[in-house]
Write a protein that holds these residues in place. Structure first.
Motif, mmCIF file in Angstrom:
data_model
loop_
_atom_site.group_PDB
_atom_site.id
_atom_site.type_symbol
_atom_site.label_atom_id
_atom_site.label_comp_id
_atom_site.label_asym_id
_atom_site.label_seq_id
_atom_site.Cartn_x
_atom_site.Cartn_y
_atom_site.Cartn_z
ATOM 1 N N GLN A 68 0.952 -1.319 -0.336
ATOM 2 C CA GLN A 68 0.276 0.232 -0.072
ATOM 3 C C GLN A 68 1.564 0.538 -0.245
ATOM 4 O OE1 GLN A 68 -3.326 0.378 -0.561
ATOM 5 N NE2 GLN A 68 -3.252 -1.673 -0.388
ATOM 6 N N PRO A 69 0.164 3.019 -0.695
ATOM 7 C CA PRO A 69 1.424 3.610 -0.482
ATOM 8 C C PRO A 69 1.531 3.721 1.158
ATOM 9 C CG PRO A 69 -0.555 3.214 -1.853
ATOM 10 C CD PRO A 69 -0.717 2.369 -1.499
ATOM 11 N N GLU A 70 3.314 4.206 0.908
ATOM 12 C CA GLU A 70 3.305 5.021 2.356
ATOM 13 C C GLU A 70 2.971 6.110 2.861
ATOM 14 O OE1 GLU A 70 6.920 3.445 5.295
ATOM 15 O OE2 GLU A 70 7.385 3.226 3.087
ATOM 16 N N GLY A 71 3.066 6.964 3.678
ATOM 17 C CA GLY A 71 3.738 8.718 3.697
ATOM 18 C C GLY A 71 5.306 8.584 4.496
ATOM 19 N N LEU A 72 5.427 9.525 4.177
ATOM 20 C CA LEU A 72 6.893 10.007 4.270
ATOM 21 C C LEU A 72 7.296 11.220 5.357
ATOM 22 C CD1 LEU A 72 8.404 8.061 1.288
ATOM 23 C CD2 LEU A 72 8.505 7.462 2.556
ATOM 24 N N PRO A 73 7.950 11.193 6.365
ATOM 25 C CA PRO A 73 7.861 12.241 6.970
ATOM 26 C C PRO A 73 8.950 12.834 6.868
ATOM 27 C CG PRO A 73 8.168 10.632 8.383
ATOM 28 C CD PRO A 73 7.534 9.965 7.294
ATOM 29 N N ASN A 74 9.317 13.953 6.967
ATOM 30 C CA ASN A 74 10.767 14.598 6.087
ATOM 31 C C ASN A 74 11.406 14.972 7.544
ATOM 32 O OD1 ASN A 74 12.774 15.710 4.247
ATOM 33 N ND2 ASN A 74 11.706 17.782 5.230
ATOM 34 N N ILE A 114 6.282 5.702 -7.587
ATOM 35 C CA ILE A 114 5.344 5.508 -8.140
ATOM 36 C C ILE A 114 5.670 4.001 -9.080
ATOM 37 C CG2 ILE A 114 2.885 4.600 -8.837
ATOM 38 C CD1 ILE A 114 2.543 8.387 -8.078
ATOM 39 N N ASP A 115 5.850 3.257 -8.447
ATOM 40 C CA ASP A 115 6.156 1.362 -8.825
ATOM 41 C C ASP A 115 5.217 1.353 -9.825
ATOM 42 O OD1 ASP A 115 9.024 1.474 -8.585
ATOM 43 O OD2 ASP A 115 8.600 -0.239 -7.380
ATOM 44 N N ARG A 116 5.023 0.591 -11.123
ATOM 45 C CA ARG A 116 4.367 0.089 -11.923
ATOM 46 C C ARG A 116 5.398 -0.884 -12.139
ATOM 47 N NH1 ARG A 116 1.297 1.823 -8.954
ATOM 48 N NH2 ARG A 116 -0.097 3.723 -9.447
ATOM 49 N N CYS A 117 5.413 -2.393 -11.301
ATOM 50 C CA CYS A 117 6.537 -3.337 -11.905
ATOM 51 C C CYS A 117 7.674 -2.808 -12.807
ATOM 52 C CB CYS A 117 4.999 -4.134 -12.572
ATOM 53 S SG CYS A 117 5.776 -5.660 -12.734
ATOM 54 N N SER A 118 7.134 -2.546 -13.627
ATOM 55 C CA SER A 118 7.922 -2.683 -15.574
ATOM 56 C C SER A 118 9.133 -0.941 -15.052
ATOM 57 C CB SER A 118 8.053 -2.791 -16.879
ATOM 58 O OG SER A 118 6.824 -1.769 -17.128
ATOM 59 N N LYS A 119 8.631 0.138 -14.821
ATOM 60 C CA LYS A 119 8.866 1.454 -14.577
ATOM 61 C C LYS A 119 8.275 2.001 -12.959
ATOM 62 C CE LYS A 119 5.579 4.065 -17.260
ATOM 63 N NZ LYS A 119 5.048 4.995 -18.155
ATOM 64 N N ASN A 120 9.442 2.727 -12.901
ATOM 65 C CA ASN A 120 9.427 4.172 -11.698
ATOM 66 C C ASN A 120 8.985 5.623 -12.293
ATOM 67 O OD1 ASN A 120 10.741 5.429 -9.699
ATOM 68 N ND2 ASN A 120 9.390 4.016 -8.457
ATOM 69 N N LEU A 121 7.595 5.925 -12.057
ATOM 70 C CA LEU A 121 8.139 7.337 -12.274
ATOM 71 C C LEU A 121 8.153 8.293 -10.697
ATOM 72 C CD1 LEU A 121 7.322 9.624 -13.959
ATOM 73 C CD2 LEU A 121 4.939 9.711 -13.531
#
Length: 241
Positions: A68-74, A114-121
Protein backbone atom coordinates in the motif's frame (compact mmCIF):
# COMPACT_ATOMS: atom_id res chain seq x y z
CA UNK A 1 18.12 -30.87 -0.19
CA UNK A 2 15.89 -29.47 -2.92
CA UNK A 3 13.21 -28.60 -0.36
CA UNK A 4 15.78 -26.72 1.74
CA UNK A 5 16.94 -24.75 -1.28
CA UNK A 6 13.37 -23.81 -2.20
CA UNK A 7 12.67 -22.79 1.38
CA UNK A 8 15.81 -20.67 1.42
CA UNK A 9 14.83 -18.97 -1.84
CA UNK A 10 11.29 -18.24 -0.62
CA UNK A 11 12.63 -16.86 2.66
CA UNK A 12 15.07 -14.65 0.76
CA UNK A 13 12.29 -13.27 -1.42
CA UNK A 14 10.06 -12.60 1.58
CA UNK A 15 12.85 -10.80 3.39
CA UNK A 16 13.50 -8.75 0.27
CA UNK A 17 9.83 -7.80 0.01
CA UNK A 18 9.85 -6.67 3.62
CA UNK A 19 13.02 -4.69 3.04
CA UNK A 20 11.62 -3.02 -0.08
CA UNK A 21 8.53 -1.83 1.73
CA UNK A 22 10.41 0.35 4.20
CA UNK A 23 13.69 2.12 4.80
CA UNK A 24 13.19 5.21 2.63
CA UNK A 25 14.30 8.34 4.48
CA UNK A 26 13.10 11.70 3.24
CA UNK A 27 15.70 14.47 3.63
CA UNK A 28 14.34 17.48 1.79
CA UNK A 29 15.83 20.92 2.43
CA UNK A 30 17.32 23.83 0.54
CA UNK A 31 20.86 22.68 -0.27
CA UNK A 32 23.04 25.10 1.69
CA UNK A 33 26.41 24.28 3.31
CA UNK A 34 26.22 22.92 6.87
CA UNK A 35 22.42 22.77 6.87
CA UNK A 36 20.97 21.46 10.15
CA UNK A 37 17.88 19.30 10.55
CA UNK A 38 16.24 21.73 12.98
CA UNK A 39 17.23 25.20 14.06
CA UNK A 40 15.87 28.14 16.04
CA UNK A 41 13.61 30.36 13.91
CA UNK A 42 12.49 33.90 14.59
CA UNK A 43 8.83 34.74 15.11
CA UNK A 44 7.61 36.84 12.18
CA UNK A 45 3.92 37.66 12.59
CA UNK A 46 3.95 40.02 9.60
CA UNK A 47 4.64 37.11 7.22
CA UNK A 48 1.94 34.49 6.74
CA UNK A 49 2.95 31.02 5.51
CA UNK A 50 0.17 28.57 4.64
CA UNK A 51 0.58 25.10 3.08
CA UNK A 52 -2.65 23.55 1.86
CA UNK A 53 -3.49 20.12 3.36
CA UNK A 54 -0.11 19.92 5.07
CA UNK A 55 0.65 16.86 7.18
CA UNK A 56 3.74 16.77 9.39
CA UNK A 57 3.88 12.99 8.99
CA UNK A 58 3.45 12.82 5.20
CA UNK A 59 5.55 15.11 3.04
CA UNK A 60 6.17 12.45 0.39
CA UNK A 61 4.50 9.25 -0.85
CA UNK A 62 6.11 5.95 -1.78
CA UNK A 63 4.03 3.38 -3.68
CA UNK A 64 6.09 0.18 -3.98
CA UNK A 65 3.61 -1.79 -6.18
CA UNK A 66 3.58 -4.82 -3.86
CA UNK A 67 2.48 -2.71 -0.88
CA UNK A 68 0.00 0.00 0.00
CA UNK A 69 1.22 3.59 -0.58
CA UNK A 70 3.31 4.79 2.35
CA UNK A 71 3.45 8.34 3.71
CA UNK A 72 6.99 9.61 4.30
CA UNK A 73 7.76 12.28 6.94
CA UNK A 74 10.62 14.67 6.21
CA UNK A 75 13.56 14.46 8.59
CA UNK A 76 14.10 18.22 8.18
CA UNK A 77 10.54 19.17 9.05
CA UNK A 78 7.36 20.01 7.09
CA UNK A 79 7.34 22.48 4.21
CA UNK A 80 5.92 25.38 6.25
CA UNK A 81 8.78 25.00 8.74
CA UNK A 82 11.39 24.91 5.95
CA UNK A 83 10.02 28.19 4.55
CA UNK A 84 9.98 29.93 7.94
CA UNK A 85 13.45 28.61 8.66
CA UNK A 86 14.78 30.03 5.40
CA UNK A 87 13.27 33.46 6.08
CA UNK A 88 14.67 33.41 9.63
CA UNK A 89 18.22 32.24 8.94
CA UNK A 90 18.78 33.99 5.61
CA UNK A 91 16.57 37.05 5.89
CA UNK A 92 19.16 39.20 4.09
CA UNK A 93 18.21 37.35 0.91
CA UNK A 94 14.57 38.48 1.18
CA UNK A 95 14.83 42.22 1.99
CA UNK A 96 11.42 43.41 0.73
CA UNK A 97 9.49 40.50 2.22
CA UNK A 98 11.20 40.82 5.61
CA UNK A 99 10.79 44.61 5.69
CA UNK A 100 7.20 44.93 4.40
CA UNK A 101 5.71 41.55 5.27
CA UNK A 102 3.46 39.46 3.07
CA UNK A 103 1.82 36.12 2.39
CA UNK A 104 3.11 32.82 1.02
CA UNK A 105 0.46 30.29 -0.01
CA UNK A 106 1.52 26.81 -1.14
CA UNK A 107 -1.51 25.65 -3.10
CA UNK A 108 -0.06 22.27 -4.06
CA UNK A 109 2.97 20.22 -3.11
CA UNK A 110 3.31 16.62 -4.32
CA UNK A 111 6.41 14.50 -3.95
CA UNK A 112 5.90 10.86 -4.89
CA UNK A 113 7.58 7.69 -6.14
CA UNK A 114 5.21 5.28 -7.89
CA UNK A 115 6.14 1.76 -9.04
CA UNK A 116 4.33 0.19 -11.99
CA UNK A 117 6.34 -3.07 -12.00
CA UNK A 118 8.31 -2.44 -15.22
CA UNK A 119 8.97 1.25 -14.55
CA UNK A 120 9.01 3.82 -11.78
CA UNK A 121 7.91 7.44 -11.89
CA UNK A 122 9.27 9.83 -9.29
CA UNK A 123 7.95 13.38 -9.54
CA UNK A 124 7.54 16.66 -7.68
CA UNK A 125 4.93 19.37 -8.27
CA UNK A 126 4.95 22.70 -6.44
CA UNK A 127 2.45 25.52 -6.99
CA UNK A 128 2.54 28.66 -4.89
CA UNK A 129 1.35 32.27 -4.65
CA UNK A 130 3.43 35.04 -3.11
CA UNK A 131 2.27 38.55 -2.24
CA UNK A 132 4.56 41.13 -0.70
CA UNK A 133 2.78 44.09 0.89
CA UNK A 134 2.54 46.88 -1.69
CA UNK A 135 3.13 44.56 -4.65
CA UNK A 136 0.89 42.42 -6.86
CA UNK A 137 0.47 38.71 -6.19
CA UNK A 138 2.90 36.49 -8.09
CA UNK A 139 2.47 32.82 -9.01
CA UNK A 140 5.10 30.08 -9.01
CA UNK A 141 4.84 26.65 -10.62
CA UNK A 142 7.46 23.89 -10.76
CA UNK A 143 7.37 20.31 -12.02
CA UNK A 144 10.13 17.76 -12.48
CA UNK A 145 10.24 13.99 -12.81
CA UNK A 146 12.55 10.99 -13.14
CA UNK A 147 11.24 8.09 -15.22
CA UNK A 148 13.31 4.94 -14.64
CA UNK A 149 13.27 1.15 -14.30
CA UNK A 150 14.31 1.18 -10.63
CA UNK A 151 11.39 -0.96 -9.42
CA UNK A 152 10.65 -3.72 -6.94
CA UNK A 153 9.78 -6.11 -9.80
CA UNK A 154 13.22 -5.75 -11.36
CA UNK A 155 14.86 -6.07 -7.96
CA UNK A 156 12.97 -9.29 -7.29
CA UNK A 157 13.92 -10.69 -10.70
CA UNK A 158 17.55 -9.82 -10.03
CA UNK A 159 17.47 -11.92 -6.87
CA UNK A 160 16.15 -14.99 -8.71
CA UNK A 161 18.64 -15.07 -11.61
CA UNK A 162 22.15 -13.73 -12.09
CA UNK A 163 21.65 -12.14 -15.54
CA UNK A 164 19.24 -9.35 -14.45
CA UNK A 165 21.44 -8.73 -11.40
CA UNK A 166 24.41 -7.89 -13.65
CA UNK A 167 22.28 -5.27 -15.42
CA UNK A 168 20.26 -3.98 -12.49
CA UNK A 169 23.02 -3.09 -10.03
CA UNK A 170 24.96 -0.76 -12.41
CA UNK A 171 21.69 0.76 -13.65
CA UNK A 172 20.51 1.39 -10.09
CA UNK A 173 23.82 3.06 -9.30
CA UNK A 174 23.49 5.26 -12.41
CA UNK A 175 19.87 6.38 -11.87
CA UNK A 176 19.87 6.30 -8.07
CA UNK A 177 17.39 4.45 -5.89
CA UNK A 178 13.94 5.74 -4.99
CA UNK A 179 15.31 7.52 -1.90
CA UNK A 180 17.93 9.38 -3.93
CA UNK A 181 15.36 10.40 -6.54
CA UNK A 182 12.80 11.68 -4.02
CA UNK A 183 15.35 13.70 -2.08
CA UNK A 184 16.93 15.17 -5.22
CA UNK A 185 13.63 16.30 -6.73
CA UNK A 186 12.41 17.68 -3.40
CA UNK A 187 15.56 19.76 -2.99
CA UNK A 188 15.37 20.97 -6.59
CA UNK A 189 11.81 22.25 -6.05
CA UNK A 190 12.78 24.14 -2.88
CA UNK A 191 15.88 25.61 -4.50
CA UNK A 192 13.85 26.93 -7.45
CA UNK A 193 11.11 28.30 -5.18
CA UNK A 194 13.47 30.18 -2.89
CA UNK A 195 15.40 31.57 -5.87
CA UNK A 196 12.10 32.95 -7.20
CA UNK A 197 11.24 34.33 -3.76
CA UNK A 198 14.63 36.06 -3.58
CA UNK A 199 13.99 37.69 -6.96
CA UNK A 200 10.55 38.95 -5.88
CA UNK A 201 12.08 40.26 -2.65
CA UNK A 202 14.62 42.43 -4.47
CA UNK A 203 17.69 40.30 -3.83
CA UNK A 204 20.23 40.81 -6.64
CA UNK A 205 22.44 37.85 -5.86
CA UNK A 206 24.98 39.65 -3.70
CA UNK A 207 25.16 40.89 -0.12
CA UNK A 208 24.49 44.58 0.68
CA UNK A 209 27.51 46.91 0.52
CA UNK A 210 27.54 47.38 4.30
CA UNK A 211 27.80 43.63 4.88
CA UNK A 212 30.52 43.27 2.27
CA UNK A 213 32.58 45.88 4.10
CA UNK A 214 32.29 43.85 7.27
CA UNK A 215 33.12 40.50 5.72
CA UNK A 216 35.91 41.47 3.31
CA UNK A 217 39.35 41.44 5.00
CA UNK A 218 41.24 44.73 4.93
CA UNK A 219 44.68 44.64 3.41
CA UNK A 220 47.45 45.78 5.76
CA UNK A 221 49.32 48.90 4.68
CA UNK A 222 52.55 48.04 3.00
CA UNK A 223 55.67 49.69 4.41
CA UNK A 224 57.74 50.92 1.47
CA UNK A 225 61.07 49.19 1.14
CA UNK A 226 64.26 51.18 1.58
CA UNK A 227 65.11 52.78 -1.76
CA UNK A 228 68.54 52.45 -3.27
CA UNK A 229 70.50 55.58 -4.12
CA UNK A 230 70.04 56.86 -7.66
CA UNK A 231 72.83 57.99 -9.93
CA UNK A 232 72.71 61.88 -9.96
CA UNK A 233 72.97 62.02 -13.78
CA UNK A 234 70.09 59.53 -14.13
CA UNK A 235 68.08 61.50 -11.58
CA UNK A 236 68.45 64.67 -13.69
CA UNK A 237 67.20 62.83 -16.78
CA UNK A 238 64.16 61.42 -14.93
CA UNK A 239 63.24 64.81 -13.47
CA UNK A 240 63.45 66.48 -16.88
CA UNK A 241 60.94 64.03 -18.39
Amino acid sequence: MSFRMNLYTISLILISFLGMGCGISLRVYRPFPNEKSFDYIKKMDHIQVLVKDESRMKMGIYDGYFFQPEGLPNEYGPLSYLIRKELSLRGNRFPLLIDRGGKIFIDEFQLASIDRCSKNLTFVRLKARVQIVGYAEEEFSFYDEIDSHVTNCYLTGSLLTIVPLIWYVPYNGFRGNREDQLNQLGRNSLSEFFTKLESLSGFNGSLPVEELKETLPTKPKQIPAKQESVDPKLKEILESL
